[in-house]
Write a protein that holds these residues in place. Structure first.
Motif, PDB file in Angstrom:
ATOM      1  N   SER A 128     -11.779 -11.594  -3.659  1.00 21.82           N
ATOM      2  CA  SER A 128     -11.297 -13.028  -3.158  1.00 21.82           C
ATOM      3  C   SER A 128     -10.932 -13.227  -2.176  1.00 21.82           C
ATOM      4  O   SER A 128     -10.718 -12.418  -0.991  1.00 21.82           O
ATOM      5  N   GLU A 129     -11.228 -14.764  -2.559  1.00 19.08           N
ATOM      6  CA  GLU A 129     -11.835 -15.244  -1.210  1.00 19.08           C
ATOM      7  C   GLU A 129     -10.207 -15.329  -0.384  1.00 19.08           C
ATOM      8  O   GLU A 129      -9.902 -15.558   1.213  1.00 19.08           O
ATOM      9  N   ARG A 130      -8.914 -15.488  -1.117  1.00 20.91           N
ATOM     10  CA  ARG A 130      -8.082 -15.330  -0.849  1.00 20.91           C
ATOM     11  C   ARG A 130      -7.019 -13.906  -0.468  1.00 20.91           C
ATOM     12  O   ARG A 130      -7.499 -13.271  -1.820  1.00 20.91           O
ATOM     13  N   VAL A 131      -6.806 -12.991   0.009  1.00 17.23           N
ATOM     14  CA  VAL A 131      -6.403 -11.678   0.612  1.00 17.23           C
ATOM     15  C   VAL A 131      -5.223 -11.634   1.369  1.00 17.23           C
ATOM     16  O   VAL A 131      -4.830 -12.418   2.515  1.00 17.23           O
ATOM     17  N   ILE A 132      -4.974 -10.790   1.522  1.00 16.07           N
ATOM     18  CA  ILE A 132      -2.810 -10.050   1.951  1.00 16.07           C
ATOM     19  C   ILE A 132      -3.707  -9.485   3.067  1.00 16.07           C
ATOM     20  O   ILE A 132      -4.416  -8.951   3.459  1.00 16.07           O
ATOM     21  N   SER A 133      -2.848 -10.490   4.788  1.00 11.17           N
ATOM     22  CA  SER A 133      -3.732  -9.953   5.471  1.00 11.17           C
ATOM     23  C   SER A 133      -2.004  -9.701   6.768  1.00 11.17           C
ATOM     24  O   SER A 133      -2.497  -9.146   7.071  1.00 11.17           O
ATOM     25  N   HIS A 134      -1.311 -10.026   6.782  1.00  9.48           N
ATOM     26  CA  HIS A 134       0.056  -9.997   6.858  1.00  9.48           C
ATOM     27  C   HIS A 134       1.022  -9.570   6.402  1.00  9.48           C
ATOM     28  O   HIS A 134       1.221  -9.685   5.320  1.00  9.48           O
ATOM     29  N   TYR A 135       2.088  -8.726   6.810  1.00 13.81           N
ATOM     30  CA  TYR A 135       3.825  -7.588   6.210  1.00 13.81           C
ATOM     31  C   TYR A 135       4.226  -8.069   6.767  1.00 13.81           C
ATOM     32  O   TYR A 135       4.116  -6.864   8.247  1.00 13.81           O
ATOM     33  N   GLY A 136       4.865  -8.528   6.991  1.00 17.33           N
ATOM     34  CA  GLY A 136       6.289  -8.953   8.250  1.00 17.33           C
ATOM     35  C   GLY A 136       7.353  -7.626   8.111  1.00 17.33           C
ATOM     36  O   GLY A 136       8.716  -8.260   6.053  1.00 17.33           O
ATOM     37  N   ILE A 137       7.400  -7.008   9.165  1.00 18.61           N
ATOM     38  CA  ILE A 137       8.868  -6.751   9.296  1.00 18.61           C
ATOM     39  C   ILE A 137      10.206  -7.396   9.853  1.00 18.61           C
ATOM     40  O   ILE A 137       9.028  -6.676  11.767  1.00 18.61           O
TER      41      ILE A 137
END
Length: 269
Positions: free
Chosen positions: A132-141
């Protein structure tokens, strides 16, 4: 690389509709290993994205991520060496390829699995032929001790530290695709609003165009009101909450939610 992020998971009251939101807006695709009746498994072409139904006693929202490693026994021994009070539990055989559950210094749960052919087949890795051109980049905690969490994941799992801007209080680690953000938590940040306990905070996305993403969200939610994100910045506490969210995500320039209310921080490629 010793470790690679395998998936992230959201628990949702309407997991099928929330999965449709990410398919319609972000272009994610459903994996063949989807467990109909229990979970919808999506992918952006490189990372699994699990949408799981809420069960009794579980809160909805962003829940956990998964790591796959070259050597599970070594990873487990490193966890226990880092702190003897940390431990790992074996998962029941009904949970497919996810062999273990573990926790970080704050007790946040993550899955732990061996990187092998069976695992890759389950995630359809190498079989997508697309990304996908749009991807998951960060996971915040959010955490009271971001430096401790940073040391845990860099020492135990050999995740790489990420350079950060001057005066950025966050800590960052990455496998080269997904970056985990450890955000300082302080009760005084919630003086104007109801406090949110430390833990999973937000997902970050990289997109080709924020303007195009906004247009797609508007068009999709106009066609189907069930796919409308929750509003941000409204009401008595909305403004301070949104400003707090923005401070926590200096990498992002646009902020929205999914239909479960999970915070999404967006930046352009």
């Amino acid at each position: 690389m010793f470790s690679k992020f395998d998936h992230v998971a959201i628990f949702s009251h309407d997991y099928t509709m929330n999965a449709k939101f990410y398919q319609a807006v972000f272009g994610f695709q459903q994996l063949p290993s989807t467990r109909h009746g229990g979970a919808i498994l999506l992918s952006d072409g490189r990372l699994g994205f699990n949408h799981v139904h809420v069960r009794t006693g579980f809160p909805s929202g962003l829940n956990h991520f998964g790591l796959q490693v070259e050597d599970v026994d070594l990873a487990i021994s490193r966890i226990r060496e880092f702190d003897s009070s940390y431990d790992v539990v074996e998962r029941p055989p009904t949970r497919n390829i996810i062999a273990y559950s573990a926790h970080d210094p704050d007790g946040n749960i993550f899955d732990l699995a061996l990187r092998d052919d069976e695992h890759n087949r389950f995630r359809a890795m190498g079989e997508h032929g697309w990304q996908s051109e749009r991807v998951i980049s960060h996971y915040g905690i959010t955490t009271r001790d971001p430096e401790l969490s940073f040391r845990f994941f860099t020492q135990v799992f050999e995740l790489a530290p990420v350079n950060k801007a001057e005066n950025d209080p966050n800590y960052y680690v990455t496998d080269g695709e997904l970056t985990v953000v450890f955000i300082p938590w302080n009760i005084h940040d919630y003086a104007e609003v109801d406090a949110v306990r430390p833990g999973t905070d937000h997902l970050g996305f990289q997109v080709e165009s924020i303007d195009a993403l906004k247009q797609d969200i508007e068009q999709v939610s106009d066609r189907n009101a069930h796919l409308r994100p929750w509003p941000l910045g409204r009401g008595t506490e909305g403004g301070p909450r949104l400003e707090h969210f923005k401070r926590n995500t200096p990498y992002a320039s646009y902020h929205t939610t999914d239909i479960e209310g999970v915070h999404l921080a967006i930046h352009e490629a």
